[in-house]
Design an enzyme around this catalytic site. Structure first.
Site, PDB file in Angstrom:
ATOM      1  N   TYR A 139       0.837  -1.206   0.000  1.00  0.00           N
ATOM      2  CA  TYR A 139       0.000   0.000   0.000  1.00  0.00           C
ATOM      3  C   TYR A 139       0.870   1.253   0.000  1.00  0.00           C
ATOM      4  O   TYR A 139       0.641   2.192  -0.781  1.00  0.00           O
ATOM      5  CB  TYR A 139      -0.899  -0.021   1.230  1.00  0.00           C
ATOM      6  CG  TYR A 139      -1.766   1.209   1.417  1.00  0.00           C
ATOM      7  CD1 TYR A 139      -2.954   1.353   0.706  1.00  0.00           C
ATOM      8  CD2 TYR A 139      -1.417   2.208   2.315  1.00  0.00           C
ATOM      9  CE1 TYR A 139      -3.761   2.469   0.883  1.00  0.00           C
ATOM     10  CE2 TYR A 139      -2.218   3.326   2.499  1.00  0.00           C
ATOM     11  CZ  TYR A 139      -3.381   3.447   1.784  1.00  0.00           C
ATOM     12  OH  TYR A 139      -4.178   4.564   1.966  1.00  0.00           O
ATOM     13  N   TYR A 153       3.696  12.511 -15.682  1.00  0.00           N
ATOM     14  CA  TYR A 153       2.710  13.082 -16.602  1.00  0.00           C
ATOM     15  C   TYR A 153       2.737  14.609 -16.577  1.00  0.00           C
ATOM     16  O   TYR A 153       2.385  15.252 -17.566  1.00  0.00           O
ATOM     17  CB  TYR A 153       1.319  12.548 -16.279  1.00  0.00           C
ATOM     18  CG  TYR A 153       1.073  11.184 -16.883  1.00  0.00           C
ATOM     19  CD1 TYR A 153       0.396  11.056 -18.090  1.00  0.00           C
ATOM     20  CD2 TYR A 153       1.550  10.033 -16.260  1.00  0.00           C
ATOM     21  CE1 TYR A 153       0.192   9.807 -18.665  1.00  0.00           C
ATOM     22  CE2 TYR A 153       1.342   8.781 -16.825  1.00  0.00           C
ATOM     23  CZ  TYR A 153       0.674   8.670 -18.025  1.00  0.00           C
ATOM     24  OH  TYR A 153       0.482   7.436 -18.591  1.00  0.00           O
TER      25      TYR A 153
END
Length: 310
Positions: A139, A153
């Site tokens: 996690y 990005y």
């Protein structure tokens, strides 16, 4: 069953004149009753792991995208690391790809866990630029990986992204249960006069932040042009030991519950968490308003009124 009235939930401030809100959720750890039945809210039961579901919601050409999905939570990720990888990293890149194709989105907001992504021995106060490679659960690894993909990005494509890190958020709408957070589980036990079980010594400290403060901070991050490419901690500015938290809940519930202790979970090595919120305060005007005692009272009232829902 009639639609329940969810007390003090910040989303209840939405009305027919507000912006359109689209919610994509598979309801694996949430409930339909917690979604207001309002004309400006479109709920789609689906998953970010289903490309058709993503195409459906992105067809609406949203202006702001909030990525709040997660494979719930640390223990599950330790038991099923492949599933955590799928949701935490692969599907985060899918969301970023869809956002890139959308062309026109003003902000992609990534929600991370400030409590999860730092090494157990990270220096306090926790600040945004500190990076730890000593992460102990899938996690934690996936959440940090999501931040790194957001960076890619932004740098490579110029996609406007902002990363937020939540520190133990809690509030109305959150329910008790296995793997659920400590506050609803403690309150549930206290209301039923059952023992409150602490994993560890109880001297561990955490920073709990009320849901409306997290929501306000996250929306501010989305709307602020200076936030593009940045990371912001969404904390409360106050810490409390788990033992003190348990005692406070017992007192506020006028409960006869006792407090018991058991060994820590194998993956949980974090003793203390405290974050700096100065960056969010200076850039976003972030100013958490709900102190822990007031937040617990609101949470207790909500759980008492809505005990039949969960």
């Amino acid at each position: 069953m009639p639609e329940p009235k969810i007390a003090t939930s910040p989303v209840n401030s939405l009305n027919s004149g507000a912006a359109k809100v689209i919610i994509l959720d598979d309801l694996s750890v949430s409930y339909k009753w917690n979604i207001p039945n309002l004309p400006n809210i479109l709920f789609v039961k689906g998953s970010i792991t289903n490309d058709n579901d993503l195409k459906l919601v992105f067809h609406e050409k949203s202006t702001y995208i909030f990525h709040l999905a997660v494979f719930f939570v640390n223990q599950n990720s330790a038991d099923y690391p492949e599933k955590d990888l799928m949701v935490g990293q692969l599907e985060t890149t899918e969301l970023l790809e869809h956002c890139l194709l959308l062309r026109g989105a003003k902000q992609f907001v990534y929600a991370d866990s400030g409590c999860a992504i730092f090494w157990a021995l990270a220096p306090l106060l926790l600040e945004e630029d500190f990076v730890s490679l000593h992460l102990s659960t899938p996690y934690q690894i996936s959440k940090m990986g999501g931040e790194l993909y957001c960076n890619f990005y932004w740098h490579h494509y110029g996609l406007p992204v902002v990363k937020t890190r939540f520190f133990n958020s809690y509030g109305p709408g959150e329910v008790p249960g296995q793997y659920r957070n400590v506050i609803p589980n403690f309150i549930d036990c206290a209301l039923r006069n059952k023992p409150l079980v602490i994993t560890g010594t109880g001297e561990e400290t955490r920073e709990f932040v009320y849901v409306s403060d997290v929501v306000n901070g996250t929306i501010s991050a989305a709307l602020n042009k200076e936030s593009v490419g940045e990371i912001f901690h969404m904390g409360s500015g106050e810490c409390i030991s788990i033992s003190s938290l348990a005692k406070m809940i017992v007192n506020l519930c006028n409960s006869k519950s006792t407090i018991e202790y058991t060994s820590s979970r194998s993956w949980d090595h974090i003793l203390h968490r405290r974050t700096s919120i100065e960056k969010a305060r200076s850039v976003l005007g972030y100013s958490p308003e709900i102190k822990i005692e007031k937040g617990l009272i609101l949470m207790i009232e909500w759980m008492q009124k809505n005990a039949g829902l969960y």
